[in-house]
Write a protein that holds these residues in place. Sequence first.
Motif, PDB file in Angstrom:
ATOM      1  N   ASN A  74      25.584  37.689  77.747  1.00 24.95           N
ATOM      2  CA  ASN A  74      26.653  37.541  76.747  1.00 24.95           C
ATOM      3  C   ASN A  74      27.905  38.363  77.083  1.00 24.95           C
ATOM      4  N   ASP A  75      27.981  38.875  78.321  1.00 25.64           N
ATOM      5  CA  ASP A  75      29.157  39.600  78.837  1.00 25.64           C
ATOM      6  C   ASP A  75      29.380  40.955  78.181  1.00 25.64           C
ATOM      7  N   SER A  76      28.478  41.393  77.334  1.00 24.77           N
ATOM      8  CA  SER A  76      28.658  42.703  76.706  1.00 24.77           C
ATOM      9  C   SER A  76      28.571  43.836  77.725  1.00 24.77           C
ATOM     10  N   ILE A  77      27.906  43.585  78.845  1.00 25.30           N
ATOM     11  CA  ILE A  77      27.730  44.626  79.848  1.00 25.30           C
ATOM     12  C   ILE A  77      29.071  45.023  80.487  1.00 25.30           C
ATOM     13  N   PHE A  78      30.097  44.192  80.262  1.00 27.96           N
ATOM     14  CA  PHE A  78      31.420  44.491  80.805  1.00 27.96           C
ATOM     15  C   PHE A  78      32.339  45.160  79.784  1.00 27.96           C
ATOM     16  N   ASP A  79      31.815  45.504  78.611  1.00 29.17           N
ATOM     17  CA  ASP A  79      32.622  46.204  77.596  1.00 29.17           C
ATOM     18  C   ASP A  79      33.084  47.549  78.141  1.00 29.17           C
ATOM     19  N   LYS A  80      34.310  47.911  77.794  1.00 31.31           N
ATOM     20  CA  LYS A  80      34.897  49.152  78.306  1.00 31.31           C
ATOM     21  C   LYS A  80      35.033  50.160  77.164  1.00 31.31           C
ATOM     22  N   PHE A  81      34.115  51.116  77.130  1.00 31.82           N
ATOM     23  CA  PHE A  81      34.116  52.150  76.100  1.00 31.82           C
ATOM     24  C   PHE A  81      34.984  53.327  76.549  1.00 31.82           C
ATOM     25  N   GLU A  82      35.719  53.884  75.593  1.00 32.55           N
ATOM     26  CA  GLU A  82      36.530  55.059  75.878  1.00 32.55           C
ATOM     27  C   GLU A  82      35.754  56.329  75.540  1.00 32.55           C
ATOM     28  N   CYS A  83      36.284  57.469  75.978  1.00 29.32           N
ATOM     29  CA  CYS A  83      35.637  58.750  75.705  1.00 29.32           C
ATOM     30  C   CYS A  83      36.707  59.768  75.319  1.00 29.32           C
ATOM     31  N   CYS A  84      36.288  60.881  74.741  1.00 33.68           N
ATOM     32  CA  CYS A  84      37.245  61.920  74.364  1.00 33.68           C
ATOM     33  C   CYS A  84      36.545  63.277  74.319  1.00 33.68           C
ATOM     34  N   LEU A  85      37.346  64.348  74.429  1.00 37.39           N
ATOM     35  CA  LEU A  85      36.845  65.721  74.359  1.00 37.39           C
ATOM     36  C   LEU A  85      37.519  66.436  73.204  1.00 37.39           C
ATOM     37  N   SER A  86      36.817  67.429  72.653  1.00 37.58           N
ATOM     38  CA  SER A  86      37.421  68.267  71.620  1.00 37.58           C
ATOM     39  C   SER A  86      38.449  69.199  72.256  1.00 37.58           C
ATOM     40  N   GLY A  87      39.366  69.690  71.453  1.00 38.50           N
ATOM     41  CA  GLY A  87      40.403  70.569  71.973  1.00 38.50           C
ATOM     42  C   GLY A  87      39.857  71.864  72.544  1.00 38.50           C
ATOM     43  N   ASP A  88      38.744  72.357  71.990  1.00 35.67           N
ATOM     44  CA  ASP A  88      38.149  73.601  72.503  1.00 35.67           C
ATOM     45  C   ASP A  88      37.207  73.348  73.671  1.00 35.67           C
ATOM     46  N   PRO A 148      43.703  67.093  68.782  1.00 33.11           N
ATOM     47  CA  PRO A 148      43.857  68.087  69.856  1.00 33.11           C
ATOM     48  C   PRO A 148      43.517  69.515  69.468  1.00 33.11           C
ATOM     49  N   THR A 149      43.559  69.859  68.182  1.00 33.86           N
ATOM     50  CA  THR A 149      43.329  71.256  67.803  1.00 33.86           C
ATOM     51  C   THR A 149      42.215  71.427  66.775  1.00 33.86           C
ATOM     52  N   GLU A 150      41.752  70.369  66.156  1.00 35.60           N
ATOM     53  CA  GLU A 150      40.740  70.487  65.109  1.00 35.60           C
ATOM     54  C   GLU A 150      39.593  69.518  65.377  1.00 35.60           C
ATOM     55  N   SER A 156      50.587  67.587  69.091  1.00 31.95           N
ATOM     56  CA  SER A 156      50.501  68.477  67.931  1.00 31.95           C
ATOM     57  C   SER A 156      49.383  68.074  66.985  1.00 31.95           C
ATOM     58  N   GLY A 157      48.974  66.829  67.045  1.00 29.46           N
ATOM     59  CA  GLY A 157      47.971  66.331  66.108  1.00 29.46           C
ATOM     60  C   GLY A 157      48.546  65.923  64.773  1.00 29.46           C
ATOM     61  N   ASP A 158      49.871  65.988  64.646  1.00 30.62           N
ATOM     62  CA  ASP A 158      50.512  65.632  63.375  1.00 30.62           C
ATOM     63  C   ASP A 158      50.787  64.143  63.266  1.00 30.62           C
ATOM     64  N   HIS A 159      50.676  63.424  64.367  1.00 29.61           N
ATOM     65  CA  HIS A 159      50.927  61.988  64.344  1.00 29.61           C
ATOM     66  C   HIS A 159      49.816  61.259  65.094  1.00 29.61           C
ATOM     67  N   LEU A 160      49.514  60.073  64.620  1.00 30.68           N
ATOM     68  CA  LEU A 160      48.484  59.230  65.216  1.00 30.68           C
ATOM     69  C   LEU A 160      49.056  57.831  65.379  1.00 30.68           C
ATOM     70  N   ALA A 161      48.837  57.233  66.539  1.00 24.95           N
ATOM     71  CA  ALA A 161      49.329  55.878  66.806  1.00 24.95           C
ATOM     72  C   ALA A 161      48.160  54.961  67.118  1.00 24.95           C
ATOM     73  N   THR A 162      48.231  53.741  66.620  1.00 23.92           N
ATOM     74  CA  THR A 162      47.248  52.712  66.968  1.00 23.92           C
ATOM     75  C   THR A 162      47.994  51.470  67.431  1.00 23.92           C
ATOM     76  N   GLY A 163      47.388  50.756  68.366  1.00 19.97           N
ATOM     77  CA  GLY A 163      47.917  49.462  68.793  1.00 19.97           C
ATOM     78  C   GLY A 163      46.873  48.399  68.550  1.00 19.97           C
TER      79      GLY A 163
END
Length: 513
Positions: free
Chosen positions: A395-409, A495-497, A48-55
């Motif tokens: 310096n091992d930075s080449i092994f960093d794991k970046f995430e990605c995301c898409l807009s809802g539209d 997810p919607t905005e 719904s986009g009304d809640h956000l969780a972080t760990g």
Amino acid sequence: MNGGDEVGGSGELPQPLDWRFSQVFGERSAGEEVQEVDIISAIEFDKSGDHLATGDRGGRVVLFERTDSKNASGARRDLEGTDYPLRHPEFRYKTEFQSHEPEFDYLKSLEIEEKINKIRWSQTANGALFLLSTNDKTIKFWKVQDKKIKKICDINTDSSRTLGNGSVASSSNSKSTNACLTNGGLPDKVNNSLSNDFSLPPGVPLLRLPVVTTSHETSPVARCRRVYTHAHDYHINSISNNSDGETFISADDLRINLWNLEISNQSFNIVDVKPANMEDLTEVITSAEFHPTHCNTLAYSSSKGSIRLIDLRQSALCDSHSKLFEDTETPSSRSFFTEIIASVSDIKFAKEGRYILSRDYMTLKLWDINMDSGPVSTFQVHEYLRPKLCDLYENDSIFDKFECCLSGDGLRVASGSYSNLFRVFGVSPGSTETTTLEASKHPMRRQVTTPSRPSRSLSSITRAVRRGAAESPGVDGNANSFDHTTKLLHLAWHPTENSIACAAANSLYMYYA
């Protein structure tokens, strides 16, 4: 399809977004040292986009809830056409709980850290929130629900009075009965009869009982419903909920397991890439994701840069894939670092499941699941780092794991980089939208308007483009020297905005457009 048709559709190009700072949680003051346990390691919006969780690396899960009026008057696009300023999403802290604790595997003499690797929201029910969280070995299913607060109210007798005879006891109990009836007290008649049958010696104080009342105030309470463990020999890198609302998958380097949310002591191994002889191992699983609408379809990526689509209806053990997506490089362009930077660190399905977005070390790639000849589009995230791959390897930075995301539209994609930067790309055919933002209260933006150039000969609908490469060598998108110690690995798109949440060390930044 929504996200799918938007990406490949024709028509007017969407206008580039003007990104603005919205909120920050856990902002550091100048010179403040960041504690390792406070660094954010996972971000996820619910559907719904009304809640956000972080760990974070300390094993804690923090929940935020939306506070602005979501159902103002009319849809977002209608409001954008009016003269009234659009109110951006606002969140506030809701609650936090300790999801995982550090453990020790005595059989393998291995420390298991409490760091949260992934968080995934499950379907809500009866006003309660449900989510899955995992560290390297153990997955937990949490229920978070608002509970009414119980308070201790006035004591049910007057402490200044003492019991001299039965009549005094009768009057004292009668006086306090009305206050206790709502908490299971006895009627006057019963109290009187009890007080007449029982009396205390003179000078002994009356028995004082606290009265517990339930107030109208509520407080969120987190409770662990299930613990899924002892199913992975290697570190868990992904969890993903199925669209059926009943099952989910967990993936480590060599296996993917299928679980039922209600059954914690049994899982089914559906993908196993472990060779009979470990010396023959050539690739590992790096990420796995269920299709958003087809409960029988899932995709997983590998360290060789390929993405496999599998159908659970084909067999119990999905050793063979239904489709394979990979981008082959010409032999002349290969180098020592080719396989390292080709490793896919994250994949995401578009909202309707037509497209898959993948992130390797240098690029974002958009794939059409109906076209396995190559990516539809390729976006250069930080091409200026290519001459520095040797230093990044040291310096091992080449092994960093970046995430990605898409807009809802489905019109834009985003991923992080170094110097706490993240980049947003428009994916519509012909779009040149490329925006670079810094995770700070004053994001520095630079629009890149370099014309797209086709990277392979395809039809106008599925033409692959490569963008974002027109940058000066050795500097980031804002013409600054990059800092590999400050990296933006985790981000999520509303997810919607058009709202993005991203993590810079222990700080959570939010932007809107």
